[in-house]
Design a protein around this motif. Sequence first.
Motif, short mmCIF file in Angstrom:
data_model
loop_
_atom_site.label_atom_id
_atom_site.label_comp_id
_atom_site.label_asym_id
_atom_site.label_seq_id
_atom_site.Cartn_x
_atom_site.Cartn_y
_atom_site.Cartn_z
N ASP A 14 -36.13 19.05 -16.33
CA ASP A 14 -34.58 19.19 -15.59
C ASP A 14 -34.79 18.59 -13.99
O ASP A 14 -33.55 18.50 -13.49
CB ASP A 14 -34.30 20.56 -15.52
N ILE A 15 -35.91 18.14 -13.67
CA ILE A 15 -35.93 17.85 -12.25
C ILE A 15 -35.16 16.50 -11.91
O ILE A 15 -34.68 16.45 -10.74
CB ILE A 15 -37.53 17.59 -12.02
N LEU A 16 -34.65 15.47 -12.80
CA LEU A 16 -33.99 14.37 -12.42
C LEU A 16 -32.58 14.73 -13.01
O LEU A 16 -31.82 13.65 -12.99
CB LEU A 16 -34.59 13.25 -13.00
N ASP A 17 -32.36 15.81 -13.40
CA ASP A 17 -30.90 15.79 -13.74
C ASP A 17 -29.67 15.67 -13.11
O ASP A 17 -28.87 14.74 -13.28
CB ASP A 17 -30.51 17.67 -14.28
N GLU A 18 -29.91 15.83 -11.52
CA GLU A 18 -28.74 15.34 -10.70
C GLU A 18 -28.61 14.06 -10.82
O GLU A 18 -27.74 13.26 -10.68
CB GLU A 18 -29.25 15.99 -9.29
N GLU A 19 -30.01 13.32 -10.63
CA GLU A 19 -29.85 11.87 -10.65
C GLU A 19 -29.45 11.16 -11.69
O GLU A 19 -28.78 10.05 -11.67
CB GLU A 19 -31.42 11.15 -10.34
N ILE A 20 -29.86 11.75 -12.99
CA ILE A 20 -29.38 11.05 -14.21
C ILE A 20 -27.82 11.36 -14.26
O ILE A 20 -26.99 10.35 -14.80
CB ILE A 20 -29.86 11.93 -15.25
#
Length: 93
Positions: A14-20
């Motif tokens: 989930d670490i890249l969820d905001e960027e995705i």
Amino acid sequence: MLEKIKLALRIDDDILDEEIQDSIDAAKADLKLSGILESKIVETDPLIIRAIKTFCKVEFSTDDKEAERYRNSYEMLKDHLALSIDYTVEVIA
């Protein structure tokens, strides 16, 4: 939509969820700028889903040749959608 894109990108944390999510939103905005009706940019339309996935693959690719291939694919699909009255003309019943 986030989970579909993460699967397409082969990302399982989930670490890249905001960027995705930012990339998903940017893809939707780009489609809208191309003349595609906002009401047609839905998460159930297979061509819209494919366009958003391809847009995101460009953003997250680490290989320049692969990114260029995805960019060309996205641009062709976006052009196809923008030329279709099914995606650019509101039907009034």
